[in-house]
Every structure is written in C-alpha cells, then in structure tokens.
Scaffold this motif. Structure first.
Motif, PDB file in Angstrom:
ATOM      1  N   ILE A  50      45.441  35.611  39.054  1.00  0.00           N
ATOM      2  CA  ILE A  50      45.323  36.661  38.485  1.00  0.00           C
ATOM      3  C   ILE A  50      44.108  37.411  39.134  1.00  0.00           C
ATOM      4  O   ILE A  50      44.289  38.829  39.223  1.00  0.00           O
ATOM      5  CB  ILE A  50      44.849  36.627  36.822  1.00  0.00           C
ATOM      6  CG1 ILE A  50      46.144  35.895  36.226  1.00  0.00           C
ATOM      7  CG2 ILE A  50      44.655  37.992  36.283  1.00  0.00           C
ATOM      8  CD1 ILE A  50      45.627  35.604  34.739  1.00  0.00           C
ATOM      9  N   ASN A  51      43.086  36.959  39.456  1.00  0.00           N
ATOM     10  CA  ASN A  51      41.739  37.653  40.109  1.00  0.00           C
ATOM     11  C   ASN A  51      42.269  38.157  41.448  1.00  0.00           C
ATOM     12  O   ASN A  51      41.981  39.467  41.972  1.00  0.00           O
ATOM     13  CB  ASN A  51      40.724  37.013  40.129  1.00  0.00           C
ATOM     14  CG  ASN A  51      39.437  37.370  40.691  1.00  0.00           C
ATOM     15  OD1 ASN A  51      39.354  38.582  40.358  1.00  0.00           O
ATOM     16  ND2 ASN A  51      38.750  36.792  41.375  1.00  0.00           N
ATOM     17  N   ASP A  52      42.969  37.458  42.382  1.00  0.00           N
ATOM     18  CA  ASP A  52      43.173  37.848  43.579  1.00  0.00           C
ATOM     19  C   ASP A  52      44.455  38.975  43.557  1.00  0.00           C
ATOM     20  O   ASP A  52      44.492  39.850  44.216  1.00  0.00           O
ATOM     21  CB  ASP A  52      43.988  36.727  44.451  1.00  0.00           C
ATOM     22  CG  ASP A  52      43.077  35.662  44.605  1.00  0.00           C
ATOM     23  OD1 ASP A  52      41.751  35.734  44.640  1.00  0.00           O
ATOM     24  OD2 ASP A  52      43.482  34.469  45.158  1.00  0.00           O
ATOM     25  N   THR A  53      45.392  39.114  42.680  1.00  0.00           N
ATOM     26  CA  THR A  53      46.399  39.857  42.054  1.00  0.00           C
ATOM     27  C   THR A  53      45.704  41.348  41.870  1.00  0.00           C
ATOM     28  O   THR A  53      46.023  42.306  42.424  1.00  0.00           O
ATOM     29  CB  THR A  53      47.250  39.427  41.251  1.00  0.00           C
ATOM     30  OG1 THR A  53      47.950  38.350  41.451  1.00  0.00           O
ATOM     31  CG2 THR A  53      48.615  40.632  41.136  1.00  0.00           C
ATOM     32  N   TYR A  54      44.474  41.083  41.140  1.00  0.00           N
ATOM     33  CA  TYR A  54      43.838  42.327  40.437  1.00  0.00           C
ATOM     34  C   TYR A  54      43.116  42.902  41.853  1.00  0.00           C
ATOM     35  O   TYR A  54      43.134  44.256  42.085  1.00  0.00           O
ATOM     36  CB  TYR A  54      43.001  42.120  39.435  1.00  0.00           C
ATOM     37  CG  TYR A  54      41.899  43.436  39.224  1.00  0.00           C
ATOM     38  CD1 TYR A  54      42.320  44.060  38.428  1.00  0.00           C
ATOM     39  CD2 TYR A  54      40.540  43.195  39.698  1.00  0.00           C
ATOM     40  CE1 TYR A  54      41.634  45.142  37.949  1.00  0.00           C
ATOM     41  CE2 TYR A  54      39.923  44.187  39.407  1.00  0.00           C
ATOM     42  CZ  TYR A  54      40.407  45.427  38.658  1.00  0.00           C
ATOM     43  OH  TYR A  54      39.532  46.470  38.195  1.00  0.00           O
ATOM     44  N   ILE A  55      42.601  42.257  42.647  1.00  0.00           N
ATOM     45  CA  ILE A  55      41.833  42.603  43.955  1.00  0.00           C
ATOM     46  C   ILE A  55      42.726  43.138  44.788  1.00  0.00           C
ATOM     47  O   ILE A  55      42.463  44.379  45.315  1.00  0.00           O
ATOM     48  CB  ILE A  55      41.135  41.554  44.609  1.00  0.00           C
ATOM     49  CG1 ILE A  55      40.127  41.000  43.811  1.00  0.00           C
ATOM     50  CG2 ILE A  55      40.504  42.192  46.032  1.00  0.00           C
ATOM     51  CD1 ILE A  55      39.194  39.961  44.190  1.00  0.00           C
ATOM     52  N   ILE A  57      45.917  44.633  44.035  1.00  0.00           N
ATOM     53  CA  ILE A  57      46.385  45.976  43.569  1.00  0.00           C
ATOM     54  C   ILE A  57      44.991  46.933  43.588  1.00  0.00           C
ATOM     55  O   ILE A  57      45.298  48.262  44.013  1.00  0.00           O
ATOM     56  CB  ILE A  57      46.813  45.971  42.249  1.00  0.00           C
ATOM     57  CG1 ILE A  57      47.752  45.028  42.009  1.00  0.00           C
ATOM     58  CG2 ILE A  57      46.811  46.876  41.590  1.00  0.00           C
ATOM     59  CD1 ILE A  57      48.312  44.496  40.652  1.00  0.00           C
ATOM     60  N   ALA A  58      43.907  46.780  43.353  1.00  0.00           N
ATOM     61  CA  ALA A  58      42.703  47.725  43.462  1.00  0.00           C
ATOM     62  C   ALA A  58      42.480  48.150  44.951  1.00  0.00           C
ATOM     63  O   ALA A  58      42.174  49.391  45.082  1.00  0.00           O
ATOM     64  CB  ALA A  58      41.270  46.898  42.885  1.00  0.00           C
ATOM     65  N   GLU A  59      42.540  47.336  45.932  1.00  0.00           N
ATOM     66  CA  GLU A  59      42.586  47.760  47.302  1.00  0.00           C
ATOM     67  C   GLU A  59      43.636  48.665  47.536  1.00  0.00           C
ATOM     68  O   GLU A  59      43.569  49.432  48.508  1.00  0.00           O
ATOM     69  CB  GLU A  59      42.649  46.436  48.061  1.00  0.00           C
ATOM     70  CG  GLU A  59      41.259  45.602  48.024  1.00  0.00           C
ATOM     71  CD  GLU A  59      41.352  44.449  48.873  1.00  0.00           C
ATOM     72  OE1 GLU A  59      42.292  44.015  49.365  1.00  0.00           O
ATOM     73  OE2 GLU A  59      40.235  43.786  49.004  1.00  0.00           O
ATOM     74  N   HIS A  60      44.921  48.246  47.133  1.00  0.00           N
ATOM     75  CA  HIS A  60      45.957  49.194  47.593  1.00  0.00           C
ATOM     76  C   HIS A  60      45.976  50.430  46.911  1.00  0.00           C
ATOM     77  O   HIS A  60      46.150  51.479  47.527  1.00  0.00           O
ATOM     78  CB  HIS A  60      47.468  48.380  47.058  1.00  0.00           C
ATOM     79  CG  HIS A  60      48.669  49.284  47.215  1.00  0.00           C
ATOM     80  ND1 HIS A  60      49.086  49.540  48.356  1.00  0.00           N
ATOM     81  CD2 HIS A  60      49.481  49.874  46.400  1.00  0.00           C
ATOM     82  CE1 HIS A  60      50.199  50.210  48.339  1.00  0.00           C
ATOM     83  NE2 HIS A  60      50.241  50.494  47.099  1.00  0.00           N
ATOM     84  N   ARG A  61      45.325  50.528  45.624  1.00  0.00           N
ATOM     85  CA  ARG A  61      45.163  51.812  44.950  1.00  0.00           C
ATOM     86  C   ARG A  61      44.097  52.701  45.778  1.00  0.00           C
ATOM     87  O   ARG A  61      44.298  53.837  45.780  1.00  0.00           O
ATOM     88  CB  ARG A  61      44.858  51.698  43.561  1.00  0.00           C
ATOM     89  CG  ARG A  61      45.875  51.186  42.609  1.00  0.00           C
ATOM     90  CD  ARG A  61      45.393  50.713  41.186  1.00  0.00           C
ATOM     91  NE  ARG A  61      44.634  51.733  40.681  1.00  0.00           N
ATOM     92  CZ  ARG A  61      43.913  51.322  39.519  1.00  0.00           C
ATOM     93  NH1 ARG A  61      44.036  50.259  39.020  1.00  0.00           N
ATOM     94  NH2 ARG A  61      43.220  52.104  38.853  1.00  0.00           N
TER      95      ARG A  61
END
Length: 394
Positions: A50-55, A57-61
């Motif tokens: 979950i943490n890697d997915t959030y990171i 997504i944040a980098e893509h945004r």
C-alpha cells in the motif's frame, strides 16, 4: 554548530566533540551488524505494498503538473461574481463612507446610507480587520440585525470559517466551515445551524471534494444532508461538478442534487473586457386544476430554463457591467471614479415582461486615517512608502 542535546548533559570541562578521548577500548566485531529494519510500513508485506502504491501515485500526480482547482463554492466565480452584477445591483439612493486606518494589518470602517431601496436598510455600519492569517468582518444595521464572519488560516492549507447572523424578527443563522487546500485538490466541510437538542443531528451538513485530473480539467462532487426538527426523515442529495480552465476561457458544469443542471462559460476577450454566459435547467411541479370543480387534482413535472449573458468592461477610472437574461430583464451597473477618493455608482434594470424599471444612484467616499495611507490611495507611493515612478509629486 554544537549539538545542544548532548551539550546540555555533558559534565563541566568535558568536550563531546572528540568522543575517542572518553570511549573505552572496543572489542572486535564478532559478526556483521544487523541491518536496520525500515519499520512497520516496510516490514509488513500488505502495508508495504500500500505504501509503495501511494508513493507511485503521488510521484505520478506530481509529474502531471497539476494545480489546485479552487473550491466548489467558487466553481464559476468568474461569471457569477466578476462579470454578472448580482452582488453590485441596488436601487434607490445610496451613499458609502469608507475609512482606512491601517493597511498591514488592514483595519477599515464603513457607513452606508440608503433611501428608497426595498433591500438595503437606511443605515449599516461595517468593521473589517484583515491580517496575513485572519479575517474578521461584522456589520449592524438600523434594525439591530447583526451579521459577522471570521476566517482563520491555520497554515497555507487549512482555513476555518464561522458565519453568524442575528436578524430582528427572523431565525438566527450559524455556519461552521473548514477548507483544506491540497496541491491538486480541495476539501470543504460545512455545517449550517447544527444541533443535537432533538435527539439526533438537525441542520444541514455538506461535504465537497474537487480534484484536478489534468492541469486544465477538474471534477468533483458534493454530498448534502439535512434534517429539520420534527421531520420524519432526513433529506440527502449528491451533486457533481466539472471545470475546464483553458487560460483565456473557462467552462463549468454542475448537476445539482435537486435535479437541475447549471452550465457557465467565461471568456477574456481583451485585457479590459470579459464576457460570460450561464444557463440553468431545472424541474418544477406544475399544479393541475379540475376544469369542472376547480379543485387541485395533482401535479405534473415542468421543465424551466433560464439563460443569462453578461459582459464586464474595466478601464482605468471606471467599471461597467451589463447583463441580459431570457426572462426579459436588462441590468446595468457602472462605477466611475471622479476623484482618487470619490466615485459615483449607477445601476438600472428594465423588466420587459412586467413593464417595470428600477434605478439606483450612489456616491462612494474613501478617507484615510493618516497622510501615508492617503498618498497610497492616490497612487503616489507604494505599500513600502516608496514613490511610484511617473506619479505627480506633492
């Protein structure tokens, strides 16, 4: 720079900068040092994913270059507030006397006198205070009705707002609001007349969310819940929003929970001219009467639509606004500055359907609490007290 934490516990006369002078002889390492565990979020496989997915997504945004879309309340402010004259129109005779006592923080007072207006009261006194993190405004009129609001900026993202209104002979009004402005989204929570005195929540509660999908496109939704004292069941609705900002033009669309559609379009024609159009389509209930007995038989749905088009012309010493709607109303508003601290106001309306007309004429005066503020109002010096190039010198 010395470490204050270790220095505060060090004995007198001992320098902790060179630890080799105090350390005891160390034994040779018998094994390789144990690698440091990253913590709960990295040691647990589920939360690590979950943490890697959030990171990711944040980098893509962040790579998309998204910007804050603003708030749902100001979705079409370029049309409804800037171009249209709904907030400026008045009738009768009006005089405003404004006085500025300081600029940073700003402290101002205003006296408004009105005659012959069905909306404006004969006298209203207003006080305003604004600093970098606080805004407070309150006014009281000749009917002893009070309205005040206060905004507090906790940081660059969080703003708390309170609005109070105590009107003579009318129910009181209270609203609490919380804004959170993210890098590419905004969240708003609002409560109107909240109460728990009747065993459950009564009042209105709203929550809205607006998210930027691209640097130009933003979408969002708003959920509203309301319950009145004594009502058998509460009411709830969901509204959907969209906003596209192309720079020199902005288009918005709203599907409101009551079943109505609101669309607007704003365009900057030149650096001095703006234009806007707004269309609202909604459903209404039309009563059906019995042609023989004359009684009410029932209701049938009826579609109602209204379109308003307007323009704003802003020049150095004057601002002109005009609008025309599909109901046959023509409105104009003009503000002309005749002196650096004086302006005249004119507003007029012609209702073609009702064959009615209304006029309003006003004067606006601005005075300063000291000479420095007066020179700033006249455009002679800037906010730092420096002379403005090209301005006439006293």
């Amino acid at each position: 720079m010395a470490d204050l934490t270790t220095a505060s516990t060090a004995p007198a006369g001992v320098n902790f900068g060179d630890l080799s002078k105090l350390a005891a002889p160390t034994l040779p390492a018998l094994s390789e040092p144990v690698p440091k565990v990253g913590g709960f979020w990295s040691s647990n496989p589920l939360f690590s994913y979950i943490n890697d997915t959030y990171i990711s997504i944040a980098e893509h945004r962040k790579s998309l270059g998204l910007v804050n879309p603003g708030t749902v309340e100001g979705l079409n402010k370029e049309v409804s507030r800037d171009v249209f004259l709904n907030q400026y129109f008045f009738t009768g005779l009006r005089a405003d006397f404004n006085k500025t006592f300081s600029m940073d923080p700003a402290f101002q007072t205003a006296h408004t006198l009105s005659i012959g207006s069905p909306v404006l009261l004969p006298y209203t006194f207003t006080v305003l205070y604004a600093s970098s993190n606080m805004f407070v405004q309150g006014n009281i009129d000749s009917d002893y009705s009070f309205m005040g609001r206060a905004n507090l900026n906790w940081d660059k993202s969080n703003i708390s707002k309170v609005t109070l209104q105590f009107a003579n002979g009318q129910p009181s009004f209270c609203q609490f609001e919380q804004d959170y402005q993210g890098s590419d989204y905004s969240i708003n929570l609002k409560a109107l007349n909240p109460s728990f005195l009747y065993g459950s929540y009564t009042g209105v509660a709203q929550a809205s969310f607006l998210q930027s999908l691209t640097p130009k496109l933003a979408v969002g939704l708003e959920s509203a819940f309301s319950r009145q004292p004594g009502s058998p069941a509460p009411d709830a609705s969901i509204s959907y929003f969209g906003r596209y900002n192309a720079g020199n033009w902005i288009g918005t669309a709203q599907i409101q929970g009551q079943g109505s559609l609101l669309a607007s379009f704003w365009r900057r024609v030149t650096d001095k001219v703006e234009a806007g159009i707004e269309t609202q389509i909604g459903l209404d209930a039309k009563p059906i009467m019995d042609p023989l007995r004359g009684g009410l038989v029932g209701f049938e749905p009826e579609v109602k639509a209204e379109t308003t088009i307007g323009a704003k012309y802003e020049y150095r010493q004057s601002v002109f606004r005009g609008q025309l709607d599909s109901a046959g109303k023509v409105r104009v508003f003009m503000e002309k500055r005749i002196l650096p601290n004086a302006a005249i106001l004119f507003s007029g309306e012609i209702d073609q359907a009702k064959s009615e007309s209304r006029l309003g004429v006003g004067l606006q005066f601005e005075t300063a609490g000291n000479e420095e503020i007066l020179m700033m109002q006249q455009g002679l010096i800037d906010a730092n007290g420096n002379p403005i190039p090209g301005a006439p010198q006293l």
